[in-house]
Design a protein around this motif. Structure first.
Motif, PDB file in Angstrom:
ATOM      1  N   LEU A 192       3.445 -14.458 -53.657  1.00 11.40           N
ATOM      2  CA  LEU A 192       2.645 -15.679 -54.199  1.00 11.40           C
ATOM      3  C   LEU A 192       3.678 -16.749 -54.716  1.00 11.40           C
ATOM      4  CD1 LEU A 192      -0.407 -13.965 -55.775  1.00 11.40           C
ATOM      5  CD2 LEU A 192      -0.027 -14.918 -53.378  1.00 11.40           C
ATOM      6  N   VAL A 193       3.482 -18.013 -53.826  1.00 10.72           N
ATOM      7  CA  VAL A 193       4.405 -19.027 -54.369  1.00 10.72           C
ATOM      8  C   VAL A 193       3.621 -20.390 -54.739  1.00 10.72           C
ATOM      9  CG1 VAL A 193       6.423 -20.760 -53.621  1.00 10.72           C
ATOM     10  CG2 VAL A 193       6.514 -18.264 -52.888  1.00 10.72           C
ATOM     11  N   GLU A 194       3.637 -20.527 -56.149  1.00  8.70           N
ATOM     12  CA  GLU A 194       2.970 -21.945 -56.424  1.00  8.70           C
ATOM     13  C   GLU A 194       3.616 -23.026 -56.241  1.00  8.70           C
ATOM     14  OE1 GLU A 194       1.966 -18.621 -59.446  1.00  8.70           O
ATOM     15  OE2 GLU A 194       3.814 -19.223 -58.552  1.00  8.70           O
ATOM     16  N   SER A 195       2.859 -24.400 -56.280  1.00  3.94           N
ATOM     17  CA  SER A 195       3.572 -25.470 -55.905  1.00  3.94           C
ATOM     18  C   SER A 195       2.466 -26.798 -56.450  1.00  3.94           C
ATOM     19  CB  SER A 195       4.245 -25.838 -54.407  1.00  3.94           C
ATOM     20  OG  SER A 195       3.190 -25.923 -53.825  1.00  3.94           O
ATOM     21  N   GLY A 196       3.003 -27.881 -56.601  1.00  2.00           N
ATOM     22  CA  GLY A 196       2.342 -29.119 -56.681  1.00  2.00           C
ATOM     23  C   GLY A 196       2.192 -29.307 -58.435  1.00  2.00           C
ATOM     24  N   GLY A 197       2.813 -28.530 -59.280  1.00  7.02           N
ATOM     25  CA  GLY A 197       2.660 -28.786 -60.654  1.00  7.02           C
ATOM     26  C   GLY A 197       3.467 -30.261 -61.123  1.00  7.02           C
ATOM     27  N   GLY A 198       3.317 -30.696 -62.255  1.00 11.34           N
ATOM     28  CA  GLY A 198       4.217 -31.866 -62.517  1.00 11.34           C
ATOM     29  C   GLY A 198       3.748 -32.354 -63.763  1.00 11.34           C
TER      30      GLY A 198
ATOM     31  N   PHE B  35      -1.916 -11.224 -65.791  1.00 14.32           N
ATOM     32  CA  PHE B  35      -0.966 -10.047 -65.423  1.00 14.32           C
ATOM     33  C   PHE B  35      -1.832  -8.755 -65.904  1.00 14.32           C
ATOM     34  CE2 PHE B  35       1.890 -12.918 -64.892  1.00 14.32           C
ATOM     35  CZ  PHE B  35       1.976 -13.991 -65.884  1.00 14.32           C
ATOM     36  N   THR B  36      -3.384  -8.722 -65.599  1.00 19.89           N
ATOM     37  CA  THR B  36      -4.003  -7.462 -65.784  1.00 19.89           C
ATOM     38  C   THR B  36      -4.392  -6.966 -64.489  1.00 19.89           C
ATOM     39  OG1 THR B  36      -5.820  -8.773 -66.534  1.00 19.89           O
ATOM     40  CG2 THR B  36      -4.265  -7.981 -68.288  1.00 19.89           C
ATOM     41  N   LEU B  37      -4.925  -5.966 -64.318  1.00 20.44           N
ATOM     42  CA  LEU B  37      -5.928  -5.620 -63.242  1.00 20.44           C
ATOM     43  C   LEU B  37      -7.082  -6.161 -63.306  1.00 20.44           C
ATOM     44  CD1 LEU B  37      -4.682  -1.762 -63.147  1.00 20.44           C
ATOM     45  CD2 LEU B  37      -4.012  -3.387 -61.699  1.00 20.44           C
ATOM     46  N   PRO B  38      -7.668  -6.198 -62.098  1.00 18.05           N
ATOM     47  CA  PRO B  38      -7.418  -5.743 -60.806  1.00 18.05           C
ATOM     48  C   PRO B  38      -6.422  -6.658 -60.047  1.00 18.05           C
ATOM     49  CG  PRO B  38      -9.646  -6.848 -60.534  1.00 18.05           C
ATOM     50  CD  PRO B  38      -9.068  -6.895 -62.041  1.00 18.05           C
ATOM     51  N   TYR B  39      -6.051  -7.632 -60.766  1.00 12.00           N
ATOM     52  CA  TYR B  39      -4.949  -8.683 -60.023  1.00 12.00           C
ATOM     53  C   TYR B  39      -3.582  -7.708 -60.001  1.00 12.00           C
ATOM     54  CZ  TYR B  39      -8.703 -12.329 -59.825  1.00 12.00           C
ATOM     55  OH  TYR B  39      -9.728 -13.000 -59.778  1.00 12.00           O
ATOM     56  N   ASN B  40      -3.015  -7.481 -58.818  1.00  6.19           N
ATOM     57  CA  ASN B  40      -1.994  -6.965 -58.722  1.00  6.19           C
ATOM     58  C   ASN B  40      -0.978  -7.489 -58.158  1.00  6.19           C
ATOM     59  OD1 ASN B  40      -3.132  -6.419 -56.349  1.00  6.19           O
ATOM     60  ND2 ASN B  40      -2.829  -4.530 -55.970  1.00  6.19           N
ATOM     61  N   TYR B  41      -1.175  -9.029 -57.587  1.00  9.49           N
ATOM     62  CA  TYR B  41      -0.338  -9.984 -57.148  1.00  9.49           C
ATOM     63  C   TYR B  41      -0.197 -11.117 -57.839  1.00  9.49           C
ATOM     64  CZ  TYR B  41      -0.478  -6.865 -52.995  1.00  9.49           C
ATOM     65  OH  TYR B  41      -0.813  -5.853 -52.052  1.00  9.49           O
ATOM     66  N   TRP B  42       0.991 -11.462 -58.565  1.00 13.57           N
ATOM     67  CA  TRP B  42       1.035 -12.731 -59.303  1.00 13.57           C
ATOM     68  C   TRP B  42       2.345 -13.484 -58.606  1.00 13.57           C
ATOM     69  CZ3 TRP B  42      -2.369 -13.848 -63.331  1.00 13.57           C
ATOM     70  CH2 TRP B  42      -3.077 -12.952 -63.391  1.00 13.57           C
ATOM     71  N   GLY B  43       1.982 -14.846 -58.987  1.00 15.85           N
ATOM     72  CA  GLY B  43       3.157 -15.746 -58.537  1.00 15.85           C
ATOM     73  C   GLY B  43       4.156 -16.138 -59.707  1.00 15.85           C
ATOM     74  N   GLN B  44       5.130 -16.868 -59.610  1.00 14.19           N
ATOM     75  CA  GLN B  44       6.004 -17.139 -60.656  1.00 14.19           C
ATOM     76  C   GLN B  44       5.492 -18.311 -61.707  1.00 14.19           C
ATOM     77  OE1 GLN B  44       8.750 -15.199 -61.456  1.00 14.19           O
ATOM     78  NE2 GLN B  44       7.734 -14.105 -59.848  1.00 14.19           N
ATOM     79  N   GLY B  45       4.641 -19.037 -61.142  1.00 18.12           N
ATOM     80  CA  GLY B  45       3.901 -19.991 -62.108  1.00 18.12           C
ATOM     81  C   GLY B  45       4.612 -21.563 -61.503  1.00 18.12           C
ATOM     82  N   THR B  46       3.859 -22.538 -61.860  1.00 20.33           N
ATOM     83  CA  THR B  46       4.007 -23.978 -61.799  1.00 20.33           C
ATOM     84  C   THR B  46       3.648 -24.614 -62.901  1.00 20.33           C
ATOM     85  OG1 THR B  46       4.142 -25.832 -60.269  1.00 20.33           O
ATOM     86  CG2 THR B  46       2.054 -24.617 -60.426  1.00 20.33           C
ATOM     87  N   GLN B  47       4.539 -25.536 -63.581  1.00 20.78           N
ATOM     88  CA  GLN B  47       4.429 -26.148 -65.004  1.00 20.78           C
ATOM     89  C   GLN B  47       3.398 -27.511 -64.875  1.00 20.78           C
ATOM     90  OE1 GLN B  47       4.935 -25.312 -68.318  1.00 20.78           O
ATOM     91  NE2 GLN B  47       3.842 -27.038 -68.523  1.00 20.78           N
TER      92      GLN B  47
END
Length: 126
Positions: free
Chosen positions: A4-10, A110-122
């Motif tokens: 998962l790749v986040e984008s669009g922050g700023g 970072f808790t179940l049931p979500y098991n896929y997480w991105g690196q984040g966007t600020q």
């Protein structure tokens, strides 16, 4: 390989808008439950919005009427449209997913049931 790749922050002024995107690879959004989470300066990391496998959306009270979660299944991408931004929306925003026909909410990061997480966007609102 799931990613998962986040984008669009700023950085944006209060009252402004941003649209975050989360592009998924290694699995399909169709058949998955998706969510946006954020971690602010206080280090609490909580759900912002979620969309279940049937397309129903859910929002934290603090963003109702200002944020909209959506997805483009053809592009395998999740979005978060953020309008009327406030300084308290400043945070690192994370995208999360779990493939399942059943939706269960998760209020913290970072808790179940979500098991896929991105690196984040600020996102910074001044």
């Amino acid at each position: 390989h799931v990613q998962l790749v986040e984008s669009g922050g700023g950085s944006v002024q209060a009252g402004g808008s941003l649209r975050l995107a989360c592009t998924a690879s290694g699995f399909r959004l169709s058949g998955s439950n998706m969510g946006w989470y954020r971690q602010g300066a206080g280090n609490e990391c909580d759900v912002v919005a979620a969309i279940d496998v049937d397309g129903n959306s859910y929002y934290h009270d603090s963003v109702k009427g200002r944020f909209t979660i959506s997805q483009n299944k053809a592009k395998n991408t999740l979005y978060l449209q953020m309008d009327s931004l406030k300084p308290e929306d400043t945070a690192m925003y994370y995208c999360a997913a779990y493939p399942s026909s059943i939706y269960r909410s998760a209020s913290t990061c970072f808790t179940l049931p979500y098991n896929y997480w991105g690196q984040g966007t600020q996102v910074t609102v001044s």
